[in-house]
Motif scaffolding. Structure first.
Motif, PDB file in Angstrom:
ATOM      1  N   ARG A  44     -33.387 -19.290   4.356  1.00 16.70           N
ATOM      2  CA  ARG A  44     -32.460 -18.164   4.548  1.00 16.70           C
ATOM      3  C   ARG A  44     -31.158 -18.394   3.800  1.00 16.70           C
ATOM      4  O   ARG A  44     -30.630 -17.482   3.149  1.00 16.70           O
ATOM      5  N   LEU A  45     -30.655 -19.603   3.880  1.00 14.62           N
ATOM      6  CA  LEU A  45     -29.409 -19.919   3.169  1.00 14.62           C
ATOM      7  C   LEU A  45     -29.598 -19.793   1.661  1.00 14.62           C
ATOM      8  O   LEU A  45     -28.733 -19.252   0.956  1.00 14.62           O
ATOM      9  N   GLU A  46     -30.734 -20.283   1.162  1.00 16.98           N
ATOM     10  CA  GLU A  46     -30.992 -20.203  -0.276  1.00 16.98           C
ATOM     11  C   GLU A  46     -31.095 -18.755  -0.739  1.00 16.98           C
ATOM     12  O   GLU A  46     -30.610 -18.396  -1.809  1.00 16.98           O
ATOM     13  N   SER A  47     -31.720 -17.914   0.088  1.00 18.03           N
ATOM     14  CA  SER A  47     -31.826 -16.502  -0.258  1.00 18.03           C
ATOM     15  C   SER A  47     -30.441 -15.860  -0.325  1.00 18.03           C
ATOM     16  O   SER A  47     -30.143 -15.070  -1.234  1.00 18.03           O
ATOM     17  N   MET A  48     -29.583 -16.220   0.607  1.00 13.33           N
ATOM     18  CA  MET A  48     -28.226 -15.671   0.615  1.00 13.33           C
ATOM     19  C   MET A  48     -27.416 -16.216  -0.551  1.00 13.33           C
ATOM     20  O   MET A  48     -26.552 -15.525  -1.113  1.00 13.33           O
ATOM     21  N   GLU A  49     -27.694 -17.458  -0.930  1.00 17.69           N
ATOM     22  CA  GLU A  49     -27.015 -18.030  -2.105  1.00 17.69           C
ATOM     23  C   GLU A  49     -27.406 -17.260  -3.362  1.00 17.69           C
ATOM     24  O   GLU A  49     -26.577 -17.029  -4.250  1.00 17.69           O
ATOM     25  N   SER A 188     -21.404 -16.674   8.304  1.00 14.64           N
ATOM     26  CA  SER A 188     -21.895 -16.365   9.637  1.00 14.64           C
ATOM     27  C   SER A 188     -23.248 -17.020   9.893  1.00 14.64           C
ATOM     28  O   SER A 188     -23.491 -17.589  10.968  1.00 14.64           O
ATOM     29  N   GLU A 189     -24.136 -16.942   8.896  1.00  9.93           N
ATOM     30  CA  GLU A 189     -25.459 -17.557   9.033  1.00  9.93           C
ATOM     31  C   GLU A 189     -25.342 -19.060   9.189  1.00  9.93           C
ATOM     32  O   GLU A 189     -26.007 -19.665  10.047  1.00  9.93           O
ATOM     33  N   TYR A 190     -24.474 -19.657   8.387  1.00  9.80           N
ATOM     34  CA  TYR A 190     -24.314 -21.112   8.461  1.00  9.80           C
ATOM     35  C   TYR A 190     -23.730 -21.532   9.801  1.00  9.80           C
ATOM     36  O   TYR A 190     -24.179 -22.495  10.420  1.00  9.80           O
ATOM     37  N   ASN A 191     -22.734 -20.777  10.265  1.00 11.26           N
ATOM     38  CA  ASN A 191     -22.098 -21.117  11.536  1.00 11.26           C
ATOM     39  C   ASN A 191     -23.057 -20.970  12.718  1.00 11.26           C
ATOM     40  O   ASN A 191     -22.846 -21.578  13.771  1.00 11.26           O
ATOM     41  N   SER A 192     -24.093 -20.136  12.551  1.00 17.67           N
ATOM     42  CA  SER A 192     -25.037 -19.922  13.650  1.00 17.67           C
ATOM     43  C   SER A 192     -25.983 -21.099  13.850  1.00 17.67           C
ATOM     44  O   SER A 192     -26.641 -21.201  14.884  1.00 17.67           O
ATOM     45  N   LEU A 193     -26.051 -21.986  12.861  1.00 16.13           N
ATOM     46  CA  LEU A 193     -26.942 -23.145  12.975  1.00 16.13           C
ATOM     47  C   LEU A 193     -26.317 -24.200  13.884  1.00 16.13           C
ATOM     48  O   LEU A 193     -25.098 -24.379  13.920  1.00 16.13           O
ATOM     49  N   SER A 194     -27.170 -24.925  14.555  1.00 13.16           N
ATOM     50  CA  SER A 194     -26.688 -26.026  15.382  1.00 13.16           C
ATOM     51  C   SER A 194     -26.234 -27.168  14.484  1.00 13.16           C
ATOM     52  O   SER A 194     -26.606 -27.250  13.308  1.00 13.16           O
TER      53      SER A 194
END
Length: 341
Positions: A44-49, A188-194
């Motif tokens: 997901r992070l790579e897709s957003m990148e 936001s996506e990154y912050n949602s990770l533990s």
């Protein structure tokens, strides 16, 4: 006309990311993480990148067009000034000629020349002089007409380029907003990770980066079918000197960079001028070939992203917002071309 838009570090680097959470971390503690979930989060992070790459590239493209339009408008202004000077000079000459001819009673006739000389030699000399004057007058009129036409064309060009510059400036502003939106989504996506998942992802990335750095140091070419390698291996040295510098959308050095800005800055240090837009960099390359055959200093390219090869598929790049200039970790099979300048 407004000046080129700038994107600054404070606007785009999130607090958590800027603090170094995307840099190398220690090995994971003894907590349990689900690898498939980690892989999914990383995907997901790579897709957003990738989406941020698109937005930043669009911003750089708009800025490049804005700069080109403002340069063309300035050329038109210079052309207008030159034409006006020529027209003023030639019109002054023609005005003086008309005044002189009026005072002399108009052009000298054939009979006036014929009966006003005492010998054939004098006749030939005077006739040649009149012909020369008439030709100069004709040339002056032609130059004036041409200059007036060029003046009107330059005025039209100036108007068109000023409008184009305004369009591209507005486009750059819109792309800037898109980069901000993509940055916010990523944050936001990154912050949602533990914390555990963040650490697992960054440990994996750091390990791949470490392996890429080691591979760069031990790279040996296996044969290169591309044209002869220019003497720009020192591009790699400049890239190495920027390791750890923050990624900033639109950054072109010396201390902050986006991917194409890093390439542009490193090549500028060895006297090679490149545009600040990945597609333009690809378009102006002297050779495009298999990425696996890249030599140190060549550029690895795929749509919306570039990196500096340290030999083959090993490279240094500016990855994405919140990260720093580092050895690459992205999948090698994504590169489209190696570029040589």
């Amino acid at each position: 006309m407004s000046k080129q838009l700038k994107i600054n570090r404070r606007t785009f680097i999130g607090t958590a990311l800027a603090a170094g959470t995307l840099c190398a971390v220690n090995a994971p503690s003894a907590f349990a993480v689900n690898k498939s979930d980690v892989d999914a989060a990383k995907a997901r992070l790579e897709s957003m990148e990738e989406q941020m790459d698109l937005a930043v590239d669009a911003y750089n493209a708009a800025n490049e067009k804005y700069v080109a339009a403002t340069a063309a408008a300035e050329e038109a202004r210079v052309k207008i000034g030159e034409c006006q000077k020529v027209i003023k000079s030639k019109q002054g000459y023609l005005s003086n000629r008309a005044t002189t001819m009026y005072k002399q009673g108009g052009p000298i006739s054939y009979l006036g020349v014929l009966f006003g000389v005492s010998s054939f030699g004098d006749f030939a000399t005077l006739w040649d002089t009149l012909n020369n004057l008439n030709q100069e007058d004709a040339n002056t009129v032609a130059i004036t007409k041409t200059s007036k036409k060029e003046l009107e064309e330059a005025k039209i060009t100036l108007d068109e380029q000023e409008k184009e510059a305004k369009i591209q400036l507005d486009n750059a502003a819109a792309q800037k907003a898109e980069v901000q939106a993509q940055q916010a989504k990523y944050q936001s996506e990154y912050n949602s990770l533990s914390a555990e998942y963040k650490e697992a992802i960054q440990t994996e990335r750091a390990e791949v980066s470490r392996q890429a750095e080691q591979a760069s140091k031990t790279y040996k070419p296996a044969g290169n079918p591309a044209p002869a390698i220019p003497a720009h291996g020192s591009v790699v040295d400049y890239a190495v000197s920027r390791l750890g510098c923050p990624y900033v959308p639109g950054g072109a050095g010396p201390n902050v960079f986006d991917c194409s800005g890093l390439v542009m800055w490193c090549y500028a240090q060895v006297g090679i001028s490149l545009p600040h837009y990945t597609e333009s960099q690809c378009a102006c390359a002297k050779a495009r070939f298999n990425p696996a055959d890249a030599a140190p200093g060549d550029v690895l390219y795929k749509p919306n992203h570039v990196a500096i090869s340290t030999g083959g598929l090993n490279y240094i790049h500016a990855p994405q917002s919140g990260d720093v200039v580092r050895y690459g970790w992205r999948s090698a099979d994504k590169w489209t071309y190696a570029l040589r300048f």
